[in-house]
Write a protein that holds these residues in place. Structure first.
Motif, mmCIF file in Angstrom:
data_model
loop_
_atom_site.group_PDB
_atom_site.id
_atom_site.type_symbol
_atom_site.label_atom_id
_atom_site.label_comp_id
_atom_site.label_asym_id
_atom_site.label_seq_id
_atom_site.Cartn_x
_atom_site.Cartn_y
_atom_site.Cartn_z
ATOM 1 N N GLU A 7 0.834 -1.208 0.000
ATOM 2 C CA GLU A 7 0.000 0.000 0.000
ATOM 3 C C GLU A 7 0.862 1.249 0.000
ATOM 4 O OE1 GLU A 7 -3.251 -0.581 0.108
ATOM 5 O OE2 GLU A 7 -3.646 -2.368 1.322
ATOM 6 N N GLY A 8 2.169 1.081 0.074
ATOM 7 C CA GLY A 8 3.062 2.226 0.094
ATOM 8 C C GLY A 8 3.107 2.913 1.454
ATOM 9 N N ILE A 9 2.712 2.182 2.493
ATOM 10 C CA ILE A 9 2.631 2.787 3.837
ATOM 11 C C ILE A 9 3.667 2.178 4.774
ATOM 12 C CG2 ILE A 9 1.165 2.992 5.884
ATOM 13 C CD1 ILE A 9 0.425 4.922 3.676
ATOM 14 N N THR A 10 4.417 3.054 5.400
ATOM 15 C CA THR A 10 5.386 2.653 6.417
ATOM 16 C C THR A 10 4.765 2.874 7.806
ATOM 17 O OG1 THR A 10 6.283 4.888 6.496
ATOM 18 C CG2 THR A 10 7.309 3.355 4.933
ATOM 19 N N PRO A 11 5.406 2.341 8.847
ATOM 20 C CA PRO A 11 4.886 2.594 10.199
ATOM 21 C C PRO A 11 4.726 4.086 10.497
ATOM 22 C CG PRO A 11 6.496 0.838 10.285
ATOM 23 C CD PRO A 11 6.519 1.366 8.864
ATOM 24 N N GLY A 12 5.699 4.880 10.051
ATOM 25 C CA GLY A 12 5.618 6.315 10.287
ATOM 26 C C GLY A 12 4.422 6.963 9.623
ATOM 27 N N LEU A 43 -1.485 8.932 9.720
ATOM 28 C CA LEU A 43 -2.891 8.718 9.350
ATOM 29 C C LEU A 43 -3.744 8.477 10.588
ATOM 30 C CD1 LEU A 43 -2.485 6.384 6.215
ATOM 31 C CD2 LEU A 43 -3.227 8.779 6.246
ATOM 32 N N ALA A 44 -3.200 7.685 11.519
ATOM 33 C CA ALA A 44 -3.957 7.349 12.729
ATOM 34 C C ALA A 44 -4.248 8.597 13.557
ATOM 35 C CB ALA A 44 -3.184 6.328 13.562
ATOM 36 N N ILE A 45 -3.263 9.493 13.628
ATOM 37 C CA ILE A 45 -3.465 10.728 14.410
ATOM 38 C C ILE A 45 -4.498 11.627 13.731
ATOM 39 C CG2 ILE A 45 -2.361 12.884 15.123
ATOM 40 C CD1 ILE A 45 -1.659 10.592 16.946
ATOM 41 N N LEU A 55 1.280 11.609 1.335
ATOM 42 C CA LEU A 55 -0.097 11.212 1.659
ATOM 43 C C LEU A 55 -1.109 12.024 0.857
ATOM 44 C CD1 LEU A 55 0.282 10.776 5.536
ATOM 45 C CD2 LEU A 55 0.086 8.965 3.808
ATOM 46 N N GLU A 56 -0.746 13.275 0.583
ATOM 47 C CA GLU A 56 -1.628 14.089 -0.240
ATOM 48 C C GLU A 56 -1.589 13.587 -1.688
ATOM 49 O OE1 GLU A 56 -0.739 18.305 -0.192
ATOM 50 O OE2 GLU A 56 -2.826 18.800 0.233
ATOM 51 N N GLY A 57 -0.397 13.185 -2.139
ATOM 52 C CA GLY A 57 -0.270 12.621 -3.480
ATOM 53 C C GLY A 57 -1.064 11.340 -3.648
ATOM 54 N N MET A 58 -1.209 10.593 -2.545
ATOM 55 C CA MET A 58 -2.016 9.373 -2.569
ATOM 56 C C MET A 58 -3.502 9.687 -2.411
ATOM 57 S SD MET A 58 0.428 7.071 -0.073
ATOM 58 C CE MET A 58 -0.587 5.579 -0.128
ATOM 59 N N GLU A 59 -3.800 10.982 -2.238
ATOM 60 C CA GLU A 59 -5.176 11.453 -2.081
ATOM 61 C C GLU A 59 -5.884 10.839 -0.887
ATOM 62 O OE1 GLU A 59 -7.208 11.096 -5.805
ATOM 63 O OE2 GLU A 59 -5.812 12.429 -6.847
ATOM 64 N N VAL A 60 -5.129 10.665 0.184
ATOM 65 C CA VAL A 60 -5.753 10.177 1.420
ATOM 66 C C VAL A 60 -5.765 11.265 2.493
ATOM 67 C CG1 VAL A 60 -5.271 7.736 1.002
ATOM 68 C CG2 VAL A 60 -3.560 9.141 2.175
ATOM 69 N N VAL A 61 -4.910 12.272 2.310
ATOM 70 C CA VAL A 61 -4.879 13.412 3.235
ATOM 71 C C VAL A 61 -5.009 14.682 2.419
ATOM 72 C CG1 VAL A 61 -3.322 14.796 4.687
ATOM 73 C CG2 VAL A 61 -3.539 12.342 5.105
ATOM 74 N N GLU A 62 -5.647 15.704 2.988
ATOM 75 C CA GLU A 62 -5.642 17.003 2.312
ATOM 76 C C GLU A 62 -5.294 18.113 3.286
ATOM 77 O OE1 GLU A 62 -9.328 18.268 0.637
ATOM 78 O OE2 GLU A 62 -10.543 17.453 2.260
ATOM 79 N N PHE A 83 -9.319 4.056 3.665
ATOM 80 C CA PHE A 83 -7.961 3.517 3.532
ATOM 81 C C PHE A 83 -7.341 3.268 4.911
ATOM 82 C CE2 PHE A 83 -3.332 4.448 2.839
ATOM 83 C CZ PHE A 83 -3.049 3.391 1.997
ATOM 84 N N THR A 84 -7.465 4.269 5.778
ATOM 85 C CA THR A 84 -6.898 4.153 7.124
ATOM 86 C C THR A 84 -7.568 3.039 7.911
ATOM 87 O OG1 THR A 84 -6.369 6.513 7.118
ATOM 88 C CG2 THR A 84 -6.431 5.412 9.261
ATOM 89 N N GLU A 85 -8.875 2.922 7.772
ATOM 90 C CA GLU A 85 -9.595 1.852 8.479
ATOM 91 C C GLU A 85 -9.146 0.478 7.981
ATOM 92 O OE1 GLU A 85 -13.603 3.007 7.701
ATOM 93 O OE2 GLU A 85 -13.517 4.696 9.097
ATOM 94 N N ARG A 86 -8.937 0.400 6.686
ATOM 95 C CA ARG A 86 -8.498 -0.877 6.118
ATOM 96 C C ARG A 86 -7.082 -1.223 6.575
ATOM 97 N NH1 ARG A 86 -6.463 -1.956 1.084
ATOM 98 N NH2 ARG A 86 -6.944 0.128 0.343
#
Lengths: 152, 152
Positions: free
Chosen positions: B40-45, B50-52, B82-89, B111-114
DNA sequence: TATTGTTATACTCTATAACTATA
DNA sequence: TATAGTTATAGAGTATAACAATA
């Protein structure tokens, strides 16, 4: 207690995440280690190398890298530094002329023992809020996590 | 059991070191996280960011960096991604035109829930060798370590 | 062919300092 | 003057790939 930390931020998704807590706890531990050993020029990684050679004199660089689960290429600069500090020495291996046998110098042994006392003493800052046996339990549980990988 | 690991190496100085075990456990955890979330291109950081934001919509970048104890300069590239992935704005703050208010997009929430379900499921690999209540105890103890810094 | 130490290289993570635009 | 976001930069840490010497 329902997801809020003392700063008013809601940590709901993170507060029950093992990985997040492990990372934060490690950061705190690093600070304590740093206070104890930075003036000696020793990082946690270098300390772990000294600790391995202390109890396993004569290991090759690759053997140490395997023991600590880092790439052997990373050992070169590390051993260079420890050799520059005159606490470790590379001795040419008799049977295999490709490799070195690693040993602590006499001052390296004393140095490692002194570092170990400092690190152990630093860790006592963490045991003040632990009940009897809790630290041993923690170490054992962390071990089970570590072994989860190789044991499947 | 007196300092030897299963590979014949004597880990005496390290086996009772909290910092060493924390680091190794975190490495194992990272592998599990990576299997679950790397595609998913997501690291722990990034997950922690996203969680915050998920539970604290409208925070500024600096507020998130303080919450996660990283430098605010490190947030720029992270939020860019994250903005490039269109999950944060980033939304322009009305009262303070220097700062942005951070929000998850609709797909960002899903996405974050998944991701969270995947991470939680991945953690279950670790609970198989834990007794009842042991994970909660571990989280609590790690919390005490984390709070040891700011509480002195 | 395989392995040891080495080098070159690259990538991530993180921190510092300085800049800009606001406050 | 102080702060938010940004940029440039630098330092660790770690990994990969390739090479020479040796096995």
């Amino acid at each position: 207690m329902h997801g809020d930390d003392s700063n008013g931020i809601d940590y709901s998704m993170l507060q029950s995440r093992l990985g997040y807590k492990l990372r934060r706890a490690q950061m705190v531990y690093f600070d304590v280690f740093f206070e104890a050993c930075a003036q000696e020029g020793i990082t946690p990684g270098l300390f772990s190398i000294l600790a391995i050679i202390y109890h396993n004199p004569g290991l090759t660089q690759t053997a140490v890298s395997v023991a600590l689960d880092v790439d052997r290429s990373a050992m070169v600069a590390a051993i260079d530094k420890l050799e520059g500090m005159e606490v470790v020495e590379r001795r040419k291996s008799k049977n295999d002329r490709r490799s070195y046998a690693l040993y602590l110098t006499e001052q390296g042994k004393a140095f490692t023992e002194r570092l170990n006392r400092k690190v152990v003493a630093g860790e006592e800052a963490f045991t003040t809020f632990m009940k009897d046996g809790e630290k041993e339990w923690l170490l054992d549980l962390l071990d089970r996590i570590i072994r989860a990988r190789r044991d499947g």
